[in-house]
Design an enzyme around this catalytic site. Sequence first.
Site, mmCIF file in Angstrom:
data_model
loop_
_atom_site.group_PDB
_atom_site.id
_atom_site.type_symbol
_atom_site.label_atom_id
_atom_site.label_comp_id
_atom_site.label_asym_id
_atom_site.label_seq_id
_atom_site.Cartn_x
_atom_site.Cartn_y
_atom_site.Cartn_z
ATOM 1 N N ASP A 185 0.849 -1.197 0.000
ATOM 2 C CA ASP A 185 0.000 0.000 0.000
ATOM 3 C C ASP A 185 0.882 1.244 0.000
ATOM 4 O OD1 ASP A 185 0.839 -0.572 2.696
ATOM 5 O OD2 ASP A 185 -0.676 0.845 3.429
ATOM 6 N N GLU A 202 0.151 -0.972 5.865
ATOM 7 C CA GLU A 202 1.269 -0.394 6.624
ATOM 8 C C GLU A 202 1.127 1.107 6.777
ATOM 9 O OE1 GLU A 202 5.113 1.334 7.678
ATOM 10 O OE2 GLU A 202 3.944 1.708 5.851
#
Length: 479
Positions: free
Chosen positions: A103, A168
């Site tokens: 991400d 994250e």
Amino acid sequence: MAPPQQITQLFDKIDSLKPQFIQRLADAVAIPSVSADAEHRPKVVEMAKWMEKQLADLGATDIQLKELGIEEGTKDLHLPPIVLARYGTDPSKKNVLIYGHYDVQPALKEDGWNTDPFKLVQEGDCLYGRGSTDDKGPVVDWLNILQAHNELKLDIPVNLVFCFEGMEESGSLGLDDLIKAEAEKYFKGVDAVCISDNYWLGDSHPVLTYGVRGVSYYTITVEGPAADLHSGLFGGVVHEPMIDLSHVFSKLVDPKGNILIPGIAEMVAPLTKEEDALYDNIKFGLDGFEHNIGSQTVIHDNVKPALQARWRYPSLSIHGVEGAFYNPGAKTVIPAKVVGKFSIRTVPNIEPRKLDEVVFAHVNKVFSELGSKNKCTVELLHDGDYWVSDPNNWSFRAARRATKDVWGVEPDLTREGGSIPITLSFQDNLKTSVILLPVGRGDDGAHSTNEKINVSNYIQGAKTLGAYLHYLADEQKDA
């Protein structure tokens, strides 16, 4: 000493595959996997499936997309899956867990990007695009390593266990629980963990990272009037929450960065001569700090105390205020409620719960001394502990050899001022060593506009990571 022939062959193959490797990164950057934006969540899932296909095409096995359920605080927003995979299952080989995240931070052209943030653009030696260095570039480099070995028909001398997450940038929701759940299952027998989610200190010298600071994030809420008030009618008549908060803020830290909360300095582990000596030969100067921040506003006059302030001492930063007027122009309002936000970066031997105690006590004491009739509440929003490893253990020795082969110099041994709480989770739950082996440079602009990774770092980084695996197989594990 020249690297072994098989590693030289690997380096040559990586060089020959550079156009394909850049295209693979372009394909990854093109998927706007922004985890913080609910509207982009399907794209984060799309990125997970892209990773799944890449791993399958490159020969990985036992590929699993671990579903994590609904995101807390939402009705039906699913968390993106964690991608698990194996490459090699030889019981005679060491097992190395590779962690990364797929991400990225939000990015819009109008934020100040010179190019479309989700289109990889090469200008000279730089590849611009959101996620190019944080963390798609390093993650894709692990895929590149598999391709290079496959085309050479060269055996990777360790078994690989991949763990790639998609949250994250939004707090790694669900990952900690998964690590605990899989410690004796999917992750059973892991001998070392390698994370490439950090950066060189500067832009010219490679580093290996053996520690990160933790972080404790707090809010101070001050509230009084039932609604916002007109300062012309009530200024000087009521206790103003914003004024109270400003006074409390002023008692947390001074302009030179000294934390004013009693009891914190006493928790910090003493600086030993051995640790102090690690800072003497680091290839970095104050001009490097000034280049990274774009101004000559570094508190310290010498680089050594500046680095120690960044890595091994706590710091307190004030981040912002909810409820206060912040738009352009003038607005004569007295806010009824304000929420101030600050964080403390923690280091050995600061214990989070003890830190909470002294922070709460100090804020409450300072507020009580104001004599205000407003209400003040201080709370912990979230925290993550510090992590420190042994920079001379077997994993670091392998990484040193690999770095020397690729870059021709000994890497600096560094710590990070930022926080990567997942390092500690892997270390403690898997009872194993962790290394931070960065690919990108300190000027890459992670989280910022015009994020980039240098082509040289992207390609040489693949060589470094690949050589690390070969040398790790040779190294004797520490007792």
